[in-house]
Design an enzyme around this catalytic site. Sequence first.
Site, PDB file in Angstrom:
ATOM      1  N   LYS A  66      -7.657 105.717 -55.417  1.00 17.22           N
ATOM      2  CA  LYS A  66      -6.957 104.924 -54.404  1.00 17.22           C
ATOM      3  C   LYS A  66      -5.600 105.573 -54.072  1.00 17.22           C
ATOM      4  CE  LYS A  66      -9.177 100.565 -55.753  1.00 17.22           C
ATOM      5  NZ  LYS A  66      -8.938  99.185 -56.211  1.00 17.22           N
ATOM      6  N   TYR A 106     -15.011  96.354 -48.402  1.00 19.23           N
ATOM      7  CA  TYR A 106     -14.653  95.135 -49.134  1.00 19.23           C
ATOM      8  C   TYR A 106     -15.141  93.886 -48.389  1.00 19.23           C
ATOM      9  CZ  TYR A 106     -11.635  97.635 -52.492  1.00 19.23           C
ATOM     10  OH  TYR A 106     -11.151  98.443 -53.512  1.00 19.23           O
ATOM     11  N   ASN A 169      -4.422  99.416 -58.924  1.00 20.57           N
ATOM     12  CA  ASN A 169      -5.257  99.765 -60.089  1.00 20.57           C
ATOM     13  C   ASN A 169      -5.949 101.130 -59.975  1.00 20.57           C
ATOM     14  OD1 ASN A 169      -7.122  98.961 -58.245  1.00 20.57           O
ATOM     15  ND2 ASN A 169      -7.988  97.299 -59.471  1.00 20.57           N
ATOM     16  N   HIS A 172     -11.456 103.125 -57.835  1.00 20.24           N
ATOM     17  CA  HIS A 172     -12.576 102.232 -57.506  1.00 20.24           C
ATOM     18  C   HIS A 172     -13.851 102.800 -58.090  1.00 20.24           C
ATOM     19  CE1 HIS A 172     -15.440  99.787 -55.195  1.00 20.24           C
ATOM     20  NE2 HIS A 172     -16.114 100.926 -55.043  1.00 20.24           N
ATOM     21  N   GLU A 183     -22.212 101.614 -50.657  1.00 18.74           N
ATOM     22  CA  GLU A 183     -20.919 102.298 -50.516  1.00 18.74           C
ATOM     23  C   GLU A 183     -21.093 103.793 -50.245  1.00 18.74           C
ATOM     24  OE1 GLU A 183     -18.788 101.081 -54.045  1.00 18.74           O
ATOM     25  OE2 GLU A 183     -18.742  98.989 -53.392  1.00 18.74           O
TER      26      GLU A 183
HETATM   27  P1  IDP Z   1     -13.066  95.939 -58.717  1.00 18.69           P
HETATM   28  O1  IDP Z   1     -12.257  96.966 -57.968  1.00 18.69           O
HETATM   29  O2  IDP Z   1     -12.807  95.970 -60.175  1.00 18.69           O
HETATM   30  O3  IDP Z   1     -14.538  96.012 -58.379  1.00 18.69           O
HETATM   31  P2  IDP Z   1     -12.884  93.593 -56.994  1.00 18.69           P
HETATM   32  O4  IDP Z   1     -12.909  92.163 -57.455  1.00 18.69           O
HETATM   33  O5  IDP Z   1     -14.068  94.112 -56.269  1.00 18.69           O
HETATM   34  O6  IDP Z   1     -12.550  94.489 -58.263  1.00 18.69           O
HETATM   35  O7  IDP Z   1     -11.582  93.744 -56.081  1.00 18.69           O
HETATM   36  C1  IDP Z   1     -11.393  94.884 -55.289  1.00 18.69           C
HETATM   37  C2  IDP Z   1      -9.957  95.292 -55.359  1.00 18.69           C
HETATM   38  O8  IDP Z   1      -9.139  94.282 -54.807  1.00 18.69           O
HETATM   39  C3  IDP Z   1      -9.407  95.488 -56.758  1.00 18.69           C
HETATM   40  O9  IDP Z   1      -9.752  96.731 -57.348  1.00 18.69           O
HETATM   41  C4  IDP Z   1      -7.925  95.376 -56.518  1.00 18.69           C
HETATM   42  O10 IDP Z   1      -7.405  96.577 -55.941  1.00 18.69           O
HETATM   43  C5  IDP Z   1      -7.873  94.277 -55.459  1.00 18.69           C
HETATM   44  N1  IDP Z   1      -7.646  92.960 -56.061  1.00 18.69           N
HETATM   45  C6  IDP Z   1      -8.530  92.187 -56.725  1.00 18.69           C
HETATM   46  N2  IDP Z   1      -7.961  91.033 -57.134  1.00 18.69           N
HETATM   47  C7  IDP Z   1      -6.675  91.079 -56.723  1.00 18.69           C
HETATM   48  C8  IDP Z   1      -5.575  90.186 -56.855  1.00 18.69           C
HETATM   49  O11 IDP Z   1      -5.672  89.096 -57.431  1.00 18.69           O
HETATM   50  N3  IDP Z   1      -4.394  90.592 -56.297  1.00 18.69           N
HETATM   51  C9  IDP Z   1      -4.257  91.781 -55.634  1.00 18.69           C
HETATM   52  N4  IDP Z   1      -5.275  92.641 -55.496  1.00 18.69           N
HETATM   53  C10 IDP Z   1      -6.471  92.307 -56.034  1.00 18.69           C
HETATM   54 MG    MG Z   2     -15.615  95.528 -56.649  1.00 19.55          MG
END
Ligand code: IDP
Ligand code: MG
Length: 207
Positions: A66, A106, A169, A172, A183
């Site tokens: 990312k 997303y 984070n 991905h 994807e």
């Molecule tokens: P993942 O990346 O672990 O699959 P997902 O639930 O698919 O997690 O969420 C996609 C992305 O959205 C996350 O990697 C993160 O960057 C962002 N995200 C998820 N939850 C939050 C939140 O509560 N606050 C801000 N960003 C979030």
């Molecule tokens: Mg995800």
Amino acid sequence: MSFLQRCVFSRILQQVSGARGQRVATGPVPVSTQLAAWRGHATAGAGSGEKSSVPCVHERTFIAVKPDGVQRRLIGQIIHRFERRGFKLVALKLLQVSKGLLSQHYCQLTKKPFYPELVGYMTSGPVVAMVWEGPDIIKTSRMMVGPTNPAEAQSGTIRADFSFHVSRNVVHASDSAEGAQREIKLWFDKQDLLDWDSIDQSVTSEL
Ligand code: IDP
Ligand code: MG
């Protein structure tokens, strides 16, 4: 026939029948022969319904560094994690993501309160998009990446080692076979995915 003769005879029989692709080391084997054997085993395992010790040799997943990972010069370290595990890179590109692509990527999150913030984050700079291949890679890469919230991630996972907040984070990874397929199709054209033989395949998985 003596006991010793019976042992030798049964050993030869085992080798001749090939014991379902399990190689018996009898001396140096040329790489091309090993690759041919590996591919033959892979095809049999995937197509004939035979049981195999290699779970799914051709599983592929979508991995992305990312924008925070790119800005922080973490691309090499993240790629290194997948390389040293033994996985194979089959596609890679650096790109500035559009809001359109992101909303498709997303699509399940567009109603979440954090979605606008997520769009801002993911379009703030370049992303490195990749496809990696290997046995059971979808599940394994999720374990390597760690949970969504780095604060809950185990030390040794990418998210724990390089980040501390859910909104930044770093990486991905697709979360399911369906997700990976969707994807990969979304981010890459079919011709961008390279089928190539890596010479270590026969030494990183059981034949
Ligand atoms: P993942 O990346 O672990 O699959 P997902 O639930 O698919 O997690 O969420 C996609 C992305 O959205 C996350 O990697 C993160 O960057 C962002 N995200 C998820 N939850 C939050 C939140 O509560 N606050 C801000 N960003 C979030
Ligand atoms: Mg995800």
